[in-house]
Write a protein that holds these residues in place. Structure first.
Motif, PDB file in Angstrom:
ATOM      1  N   TYR A  14      18.298   6.909  -7.400  1.00  0.00           N
ATOM      2  CA  TYR A  14      18.989   6.104  -8.416  1.00  0.00           C
ATOM      3  C   TYR A  14      19.824   5.001  -7.789  1.00  0.00           C
ATOM      4  O   TYR A  14      20.095   3.985  -8.427  1.00  0.00           O
ATOM      5  N   GLU A  21      15.138   0.208 -10.613  1.00  0.00           N
ATOM      6  CA  GLU A  21      15.505   0.959 -11.805  1.00  0.00           C
ATOM      7  C   GLU A  21      14.281   1.384 -12.607  1.00  0.00           C
ATOM      8  O   GLU A  21      14.247   2.483 -13.172  1.00  0.00           O
ATOM      9  N   ALA A  22      13.274   0.540 -12.642  1.00  0.00           N
ATOM     10  CA  ALA A  22      12.070   0.875 -13.393  1.00  0.00           C
ATOM     11  C   ALA A  22      11.402   2.132 -12.855  1.00  0.00           C
ATOM     12  O   ALA A  22      10.782   2.895 -13.606  1.00  0.00           O
ATOM     13  N   TRP A  77      12.869   4.803 -11.629  1.00  0.00           N
ATOM     14  CA  TRP A  77      13.588   6.050 -11.892  1.00  0.00           C
ATOM     15  C   TRP A  77      14.236   6.099 -13.264  1.00  0.00           C
ATOM     16  O   TRP A  77      14.945   7.060 -13.579  1.00  0.00           O
ATOM     17  N   ASN A  78      13.988   5.109 -14.117  1.00  0.00           N
ATOM     18  CA  ASN A  78      14.637   5.104 -15.423  1.00  0.00           C
ATOM     19  C   ASN A  78      14.276   6.345 -16.239  1.00  0.00           C
ATOM     20  O   ASN A  78      15.143   7.005 -16.820  1.00  0.00           O
ATOM     21  N   THR A  97      16.800   9.500 -17.293  1.00  0.00           N
ATOM     22  CA  THR A  97      16.902   9.898 -18.698  1.00  0.00           C
ATOM     23  C   THR A  97      16.624  11.383 -18.860  1.00  0.00           C
ATOM     24  O   THR A  97      17.351  12.101 -19.570  1.00  0.00           O
ATOM     25  N   ARG A 122      24.526   0.847 -12.513  1.00  0.00           N
ATOM     26  CA  ARG A 122      23.106   0.585 -12.709  1.00  0.00           C
ATOM     27  C   ARG A 122      22.616   1.291 -13.972  1.00  0.00           C
ATOM     28  O   ARG A 122      23.349   2.045 -14.597  1.00  0.00           O
ATOM     29  N   PHE A 123      21.374   1.044 -14.314  1.00  0.00           N
ATOM     30  CA  PHE A 123      20.727   1.705 -15.450  1.00  0.00           C
ATOM     31  C   PHE A 123      21.551   1.550 -16.731  1.00  0.00           C
ATOM     32  O   PHE A 123      21.736   2.505 -17.486  1.00  0.00           O
TER      33      PHE A 123
END
Length: 344
Positions: free
Chosen positions: A238, A243-244, A246-247, A251, A277-278
């Motif tokens: 993370y 980010e894509a 581990w998004n 979640t 982030r995220f």
């Protein structure tokens, strides 16, 4: 006779109070067991302050706690009912690790008496010390434990080695205390841990997750999450990956453990500021607090959904749209018996 009966309850209460410290001291001498649950969930906390990696810099730790209003000028707890979360890696790289532990152990008692809490989480360096991996222990730091062993160091051994082994053992002053700490904690909607957590870890509850982490600290247990590169003490996905990538994983982890955000240390931010982030669901609080990492003082304050960074120059409201600090890539180092893990 009537007067004697009237005052008996008061005398009994006084006796209980006198014996309570003794009873607590006796309880403290009993080594923790893997089967014992560790506190992992707290609800209804008005103010939480989180501080990242300390690495033996007790002066920096005290300074940032003063900035956050948690201790007074004499170093005593002044935070009232606030909860302090320290996300691990108190040990290694500097001489005064013991002073950091002693400070937090004392503040833990003082905060509890005031209606607050001090939560110290396990970091990968705590686990390394308890498992005898001393790669990052400085000579001065190691020597500071010499008084913990009843026998001197073996000829030719590093000064303090015997004392360190005792101090971080299951019955040692610091090893006993650390073995009763969690690796992961949830306070209201926030999940705290040292590193991160890969979603393919099988634990479904915080109790299962913390037991998995602590398995590595008790003899005779199978390998666990304290050394696993996917676990909450080592994982950096993370912090460092797109980010894509581990998004969905983030979640899943947040939903599984009933949280809306995750707060982590372990990976030093590139600018000495708290990273977000995220969309604000992941926050990174290892800003390089210790002198060896630049002494960037910072703490994260959480009041419901209001997130504030506390710096020496003032307070900054953290909004995902305004803050894009990205953790710096930390050089890879091997975790004990786990080739893929990263450390610092």
């Amino acid at each position: 006779m009537r007067s004697s009966r009237r005052h008996t309850p008061a005398r009994l209460a006084a006796g209980v109070l006198l014996f309570m410290p003794l009873l607590m001291a006796v309880a403290a001498e009993v080594p923790p067991r893997l089967e014992e649950a560790v506190p992992d969930t707290f609800e209804g906390v008005e103010r939480v302050v989180a501080v990242g990696d300390v690495h033996g810099d007790v002066e920096a730790l005290m300074e940032v706690l003063r900035l956050a209003g948690l201790i007074d000028e004499e170093g005593r707890w002044s935070g009232g009912k606030a909860h302090l979360v320290q996300t691990g890696d108190i040990a290694d790289r500097a001489p005064r690790t013991r002073d950091c532990y002693e400070l937090l152990m004392r503040l833990e008692r003082e905060a509890l008496a005031a209606g607050g809490r001090v939560h110290v989480l396990l970091g990968n360096h705590e686990v390394m010390n308890m498992r005898g991996d001393l790669r990052y222990v400085t000579p001065e730091e190691l020597a500071s434990y010499a008084d913990q062993s009843p026998t001197p160091d073996a000829p030719g051994a590093r000064p303090g080695l015997a004392g360190h082994r005792v101090a971080f053992g299951p019955e040692g002053r610091y090893g006993q205390w650390l073995r009763s700490r969690p690796g992961v904690l949830r306070i209201d909607g926030t999940l705290f841990m040292h590193g991160g957590l890969q979603p393919d870890v099988s634990a479904r509850t915080l109790a299962e997750l913390n037991r998995w982490v602590r398995q590595d600290l008790f003899a005779g247990s199978s390998s666990g999450g304290g050394t696993d590169p996917r676990g909450p003490l080592w994982f950096r996905g993370y912090a460092l990956e797109p980010e894509a990538q581990w998004n969905g994983g983030l979640t899943e982890v947040l939903q599984r453990f009933g949280a809306k955000r995750m707060v982590m240390g372990h990976t030093t931010t590139s600018d000495g500021r708290i990273g977000v982030r995220f969309g604000g669901r992941a926050l990174f609080i290892d800003t390089g607090l210790s002198k060896g990492y630049g002494r960037h003082l910072a703490a994260l304050e959480i009041r419901g959904d209001r997130l504030t960074a506390i710096y020496p120059e003032g307070r900054v409201e953290l909004l995902a749209s305004a803050v894009k600090s990205t953790p710096a890539r930390t050089p890879e180092k091997k975790a004990p018996e786990k080739k893929a893990a990263q450390g610092r």
